[in-house]
Write a protein that holds these residues in place. Sequence first.
Motif, PDB file in Angstrom:
ATOM      1  N   LEU A   2       0.817  -1.218   0.000  1.00 39.79           N
ATOM      2  CA  LEU A   2       0.000   0.000   0.000  1.00 39.79           C
ATOM      3  C   LEU A   2       0.850   1.266   0.000  1.00 39.79           C
ATOM      4  O   LEU A   2       0.471   2.274  -0.598  1.00 39.79           O
ATOM      5  N   PRO A   7       1.002   2.774  -4.234  1.00 43.34           N
ATOM      6  CA  PRO A   7      -0.322   3.315  -3.918  1.00 43.34           C
ATOM      7  C   PRO A   7      -1.281   3.402  -5.108  1.00 43.34           C
ATOM      8  O   PRO A   7      -2.492   3.462  -4.909  1.00 43.34           O
ATOM      9  N   HIS A  65      -7.080   3.396  -0.196  1.00 48.47           N
ATOM     10  CA  HIS A  65      -7.003   2.385  -1.244  1.00 48.47           C
ATOM     11  C   HIS A  65      -8.072   1.333  -1.016  1.00 48.47           C
ATOM     12  O   HIS A  65      -8.250   0.851   0.096  1.00 48.47           O
TER      13      HIS A  65
END
Length: 137
Positions: free
Chosen positions: A23, A27, A76
């Motif tokens: 993450l 991203p 996300h």
Amino acid sequence: MTRHLLVPMDDSEPARGALEHALTVFPDDEITVVHAIDDLESAYGGGSPVDADTDAGTPEPDFFADVRTIGEEHGHEVTTAVVEGTSATAILEYGREHGVDQIIMGSEGRSGVSRVLLGSVAEAVTRQSEIPVTIVP
């Protein structure tokens, strides 16, 4: 170009570290967290708790709610999937079938007797994968 990343998850700290790494470092890429339900692993007491109320044919692990929360904290949306079979084989099959560009996984998840008897999933995935694999300590 958006890439598709696969993060195998077994609710261990190394697996969570791999998700955080994916993450943070990637991203803008699509991230799928996959949990392999391994009948052999379950026989040795290494299975994960699952939510029996899932509509899908295979129950979803309880920790997928945490996975989605971690994704949201990073802004996300994380896709989740459950696969059945020998962990390394199921992870690699999922990667091939879903056009995964990279696998990012923790260095270890199992401990004790199950690790000695069953070996390291990360090692097996790395050894057998045609897809690039990043191991996060």
